[in-house]
Scaffold this active site. Sequence first.
Site, PDB file in Angstrom:
ATOM      1  N   ILE A  13       0.845  -1.210   0.000  1.00 23.48           N
ATOM      2  CA  ILE A  13       0.000   0.000   0.000  1.00 23.48           C
ATOM      3  C   ILE A  13       0.875   1.253   0.000  1.00 23.48           C
ATOM      4  O   ILE A  13       0.589   2.231  -0.700  1.00 23.48           O
ATOM      5  CB  ILE A  13      -0.972   0.007   1.206  1.00 23.48           C
ATOM      6  CG1 ILE A  13      -1.773  -1.303   1.248  1.00 23.48           C
ATOM      7  CG2 ILE A  13      -1.931   1.187   1.102  1.00 23.48           C
ATOM      8  CD1 ILE A  13      -2.646  -1.462   2.487  1.00 23.48           C
ATOM      9  N   ASP A 132      -9.186  -2.957   9.737  1.00 17.24           N
ATOM     10  CA  ASP A 132     -10.480  -3.332  10.334  1.00 17.24           C
ATOM     11  C   ASP A 132     -10.329  -4.501  11.306  1.00 17.24           C
ATOM     12  O   ASP A 132     -11.224  -4.774  12.103  1.00 17.24           O
ATOM     13  CB  ASP A 132     -11.502  -3.695   9.242  1.00 17.24           C
ATOM     14  CG  ASP A 132     -11.059  -4.822   8.305  1.00 17.24           C
ATOM     15  OD1 ASP A 132      -9.915  -5.317   8.424  1.00 17.24           O
ATOM     16  OD2 ASP A 132     -11.871  -5.217   7.446  1.00 17.24           O
ATOM     17  N   GLU A 133      -9.173  -5.202  11.244  1.00 19.73           N
ATOM     18  CA  GLU A 133      -9.027  -6.428  12.035  1.00 19.73           C
ATOM     19  C   GLU A 133      -8.985  -6.142  13.537  1.00 19.73           C
ATOM     20  O   GLU A 133      -9.197  -7.038  14.348  1.00 19.73           O
ATOM     21  CB  GLU A 133      -7.786  -7.211  11.579  1.00 19.73           C
ATOM     22  CG  GLU A 133      -7.842  -7.465  10.087  1.00 19.73           C
ATOM     23  CD  GLU A 133      -6.921  -8.561   9.578  1.00 19.73           C
ATOM     24  OE1 GLU A 133      -6.490  -9.396  10.383  1.00 19.73           O
ATOM     25  OE2 GLU A 133      -6.648  -8.562   8.367  1.00 19.73           O
ATOM     26  N   ASN A 187      -7.072  -4.884   1.373  1.00 19.05           N
ATOM     27  CA  ASN A 187      -6.736  -4.274   0.084  1.00 19.05           C
ATOM     28  C   ASN A 187      -6.282  -5.325  -0.912  1.00 19.05           C
ATOM     29  O   ASN A 187      -5.784  -6.384  -0.512  1.00 19.05           O
ATOM     30  CB  ASN A 187      -5.553  -3.325   0.256  1.00 19.05           C
ATOM     31  CG  ASN A 187      -5.912  -1.994   0.875  1.00 19.05           C
ATOM     32  OD1 ASN A 187      -5.355  -0.980   0.515  1.00 19.05           O
ATOM     33  ND2 ASN A 187      -6.826  -1.981   1.829  1.00 19.05           N
TER      34      ASN A 187
HETATM   35  P1  NAD Z   1       3.347  -4.770   3.474  1.00 17.95           P
HETATM   36  O1  NAD Z   1       3.710  -5.897   4.366  1.00 17.95           O
HETATM   37  O2  NAD Z   1       3.177  -4.998   2.018  1.00 17.95           O
HETATM   38  O3  NAD Z   1       4.414  -3.600   3.619  1.00 17.95           O
HETATM   39  C1  NAD Z   1       4.952  -3.229   4.859  1.00 17.95           C
HETATM   40  C2  NAD Z   1       6.223  -2.428   4.600  1.00 17.95           C
HETATM   41  O4  NAD Z   1       6.739  -2.000   5.868  1.00 17.95           O
HETATM   42  C3  NAD Z   1       7.318  -3.230   3.904  1.00 17.95           C
HETATM   43  O5  NAD Z   1       7.849  -2.484   2.832  1.00 17.95           O
HETATM   44  C4  NAD Z   1       8.355  -3.450   4.994  1.00 17.95           C
HETATM   45  O6  NAD Z   1       9.679  -3.508   4.499  1.00 17.95           O
HETATM   46  C5  NAD Z   1       8.144  -2.229   5.872  1.00 17.95           C
HETATM   47  N1  NAD Z   1       8.566  -2.465   7.256  1.00 17.95           N
HETATM   48  C6  NAD Z   1       8.266  -3.538   8.048  1.00 17.95           C
HETATM   49  N2  NAD Z   1       8.870  -3.400   9.235  1.00 17.95           N
HETATM   50  C7  NAD Z   1       9.544  -2.217   9.211  1.00 17.95           C
HETATM   51  C8  NAD Z   1      10.329  -1.518  10.147  1.00 17.95           C
HETATM   52  N3  NAD Z   1      10.571  -2.000  11.376  1.00 17.95           N
HETATM   53  N4  NAD Z   1      10.840  -0.330   9.798  1.00 17.95           N
HETATM   54  C9  NAD Z   1      10.617   0.188   8.560  1.00 17.95           C
HETATM   55  N5  NAD Z   1       9.895  -0.443   7.627  1.00 17.95           N
HETATM   56  C10 NAD Z   1       9.351  -1.629   7.948  1.00 17.95           C
HETATM   57  O7  NAD Z   1       2.031  -4.150   4.121  1.00 17.95           O
HETATM   58  P2  NAD Z   1       0.791  -3.420   3.415  1.00 17.95           P
HETATM   59  O8  NAD Z   1      -0.191  -4.442   3.029  1.00 17.95           O
HETATM   60  O9  NAD Z   1       1.302  -2.457   2.416  1.00 17.95           O
HETATM   61  O10 NAD Z   1       0.200  -2.641   4.671  1.00 17.95           O
HETATM   62  C11 NAD Z   1       0.614  -1.310   4.966  1.00 17.95           C
HETATM   63  C12 NAD Z   1      -0.127  -0.820   6.190  1.00 17.95           C
HETATM   64  O11 NAD Z   1      -1.537  -0.859   5.957  1.00 17.95           O
HETATM   65  C13 NAD Z   1       0.106  -1.665   7.443  1.00 17.95           C
HETATM   66  O12 NAD Z   1       0.185  -0.785   8.544  1.00 17.95           O
HETATM   67  C14 NAD Z   1      -1.124  -2.541   7.536  1.00 17.95           C
HETATM   68  O13 NAD Z   1      -1.408  -2.879   8.876  1.00 17.95           O
HETATM   69  C15 NAD Z   1      -2.178  -1.602   6.973  1.00 17.95           C
HETATM   70  N6  NAD Z   1      -3.331  -2.271   6.330  1.00 17.95           N
HETATM   71  C16 NAD Z   1      -3.139  -3.225   5.367  1.00 17.95           C
HETATM   72  C17 NAD Z   1      -4.235  -3.803   4.748  1.00 17.95           C
HETATM   73  C18 NAD Z   1      -4.068  -4.833   3.659  1.00 17.95           C
HETATM   74  O14 NAD Z   1      -5.072  -5.420   3.229  1.00 17.95           O
HETATM   75  N7  NAD Z   1      -2.882  -5.084   3.149  1.00 17.95           N
HETATM   76  C19 NAD Z   1      -5.522  -3.416   5.115  1.00 17.95           C
HETATM   77  C20 NAD Z   1      -5.682  -2.432   6.111  1.00 17.95           C
HETATM   78  C21 NAD Z   1      -4.577  -1.855   6.694  1.00 17.95           C
HETATM   79  P1  TYD Z   2      -5.113 -12.624   3.809  1.00 16.65           P
HETATM   80  O1  TYD Z   2      -4.914 -12.151   2.411  1.00 16.65           O
HETATM   81  O2  TYD Z   2      -3.985 -13.302   4.497  1.00 16.65           O
HETATM   82  O3  TYD Z   2      -5.642 -11.375   4.646  1.00 16.65           O
HETATM   83  P2  TYD Z   2      -6.263 -11.315   6.150  1.00 16.65           P
HETATM   84  O4  TYD Z   2      -5.919 -12.526   6.877  1.00 16.65           O
HETATM   85  O5  TYD Z   2      -5.562 -10.103   6.696  1.00 16.65           O
HETATM   86  O6  TYD Z   2      -7.736 -11.093   5.971  1.00 16.65           O
HETATM   87  O7  TYD Z   2      -6.350 -13.637   3.823  1.00 16.65           O
HETATM   88  C1  TYD Z   2      -7.616 -13.246   3.326  1.00 16.65           C
HETATM   89  C2  TYD Z   2      -8.571 -14.375   3.581  1.00 16.65           C
HETATM   90  O8  TYD Z   2      -8.178 -15.489   2.774  1.00 16.65           O
HETATM   91  C3  TYD Z   2      -8.569 -14.871   5.012  1.00 16.65           C
HETATM   92  O9  TYD Z   2      -9.895 -15.266   5.355  1.00 16.65           O
HETATM   93  C4  TYD Z   2      -7.666 -16.099   4.968  1.00 16.65           C
HETATM   94  C5  TYD Z   2      -7.902 -16.634   3.575  1.00 16.65           C
HETATM   95  N1  TYD Z   2      -6.748 -17.332   2.957  1.00 16.65           N
HETATM   96  C6  TYD Z   2      -6.919 -18.625   2.422  1.00 16.65           C
HETATM   97  O10 TYD Z   2      -8.026 -19.188   2.451  1.00 16.65           O
HETATM   98  N2  TYD Z   2      -5.835 -19.214   1.854  1.00 16.65           N
HETATM   99  C7  TYD Z   2      -4.618 -18.623   1.816  1.00 16.65           C
HETATM  100  O11 TYD Z   2      -3.646 -19.245   1.303  1.00 16.65           O
HETATM  101  C8  TYD Z   2      -4.469 -17.308   2.340  1.00 16.65           C
HETATM  102  C9  TYD Z   2      -3.136 -16.607   2.301  1.00 16.65           C
HETATM  103  C10 TYD Z   2      -5.561 -16.700   2.910  1.00 16.65           C
END
Ligand code: NAD
Ligand code: TYD
Length: 353
Positions: A13, A132-133, A187
């Site tokens: 993100i 949201d978790e 996302n």
């Molecule tokens: P991601 O795991 O793809 O990226 C995380 C980034 O943070 C990586 O580039 C990693 O190198 C960096 N990082 C980790 N530890 C670090 C540290 N100690 N110092 C500096 N950098 C560090 O995660 P994402 O999916 O892009 O999520 C970004 C943010 O959005 C997170 O805070 C996550 O909780 C939040 N979020 C994610 C989702 C989702 O669906 N992916 C949904 C809601 C909120």
């Molecule tokens: P994930 O992408 O890991 O996100 P989150 O756990 O943060 O919601 O998983 C999304 C949903 O998909 C979750 O209900 C777990 C499920 N899932 C599978 O069924 N198989 C998989 O291999 C993975 C990674 C997730």
Amino acid sequence: MKNVLVTGGAGFIGSNFVRYLLKVEPNVHIFNLDALTYAGSLENLKNLPDETRHTFIQGDICNEQLIGKLFHEHQIDTVVHFAAESHVDRSILGPAPFVQTNVIGTFTLLETARQAWGPDGSGKRFHHVSTDEVFGSLSPDDPAFTESTSYEPRSPYSASKAASDHLARAYFHTYGLPVTITNCSNNYGPYQFPEKLIPLMILNALQRKPLPVYGDGKQIRDWLFVEDHCEAIYLVLKNGRLGETYNIGGGNQPYNIDLVKEICSILDELKPAAKSYTELITYVVDRPGHDRRYAMDITKIRNELGWMPKHDIESGLRETVKWYLDHVNWVSAISKQAGYNDWLEKNYARREK
Ligand code: NAD
Ligand code: TYD
């Protein structure tokens, strides 16, 4: 907004947000601090809209000295904090880095901002990106999460994010730090690391590997296309009220199994093979403590800031599948990243039912 510190901007993100902000704000300079853990990659930062306004710094958000220096040298006025350990399954197999980065790292950033900005935070902004978790798991008939739903995190990941949200809120109330928070649903989109459901399924399918569906596959997530998330964060940065939390969600809540079938059918159309990709679907042992359902009520951000998601799941998924098909070099580089194959082995090898 002039000198923006984005943390975690080499992740999924964060890197999408860096692109977005460089496009919509022609005068900002972004200082992108990222530790480049397994989830971060400079591959995500290739061909930015304007490289001259982006400075990458490899470093840890727990490093107080480094953060202090960045604030001082670059006159940071805005923080957008994405950096986190973000994968629930990894938090189950190894929670320690989640507490370190998500709790201690967020604390370090908040404390450094407080010291650098002093009691008068005017013109400054600390935006904390959350999930949201933190609200826990919904039953089928429960109403969607609102901003006043009680926190009830159930995994080490969501517990560590909840702790960081509480710290961010405490810094607003206690010290007047100009904090805003967003809690967003799952996302998906370009540059997502292929440990998460959607890219994992796309890449496994293309390699004709099993598509591992946890439990009965009837879990529900509220899927949001990543660019919509970036736009929502931007609007909160510009017009969100200090000390407030805004829920962000996509309004797309399919069962996991239906989402996986939809990915297969898009692939059947775009990359046809002798047999349908659906034949690869394999039910595997469930995740411990698996949250059943998430859903976000987005009334507040819609009414206050006029934000609505632009993508529905059909258009967003199609765009995402196409992106992964068109970016073979990215896929190849990311799949070779340290520890990726070890992770697949660790998480899936003993999961077959
Ligand atoms: P991601 O795991 O793809 O990226 C995380 C980034 O943070 C990586 O580039 C990693 O190198 C960096 N990082 C980790 N530890 C670090 C540290 N100690 N110092 C500096 N950098 C560090 O995660 P994402 O999916 O892009 O999520 C970004 C943010 O959005 C997170 O805070 C996550 O909780 C939040 N979020 C994610 C989702 C989702 O669906 N992916 C949904 C809601 C909120
Ligand atoms: P994930 O992408 O890991 O996100 P989150 O756990 O943060 O919601 O998983 C999304 C949903 O998909 C979750 O209900 C777990 C499920 N899932 C599978 O069924 N198989 C998989 O291999 C993975 C990674 C997730």
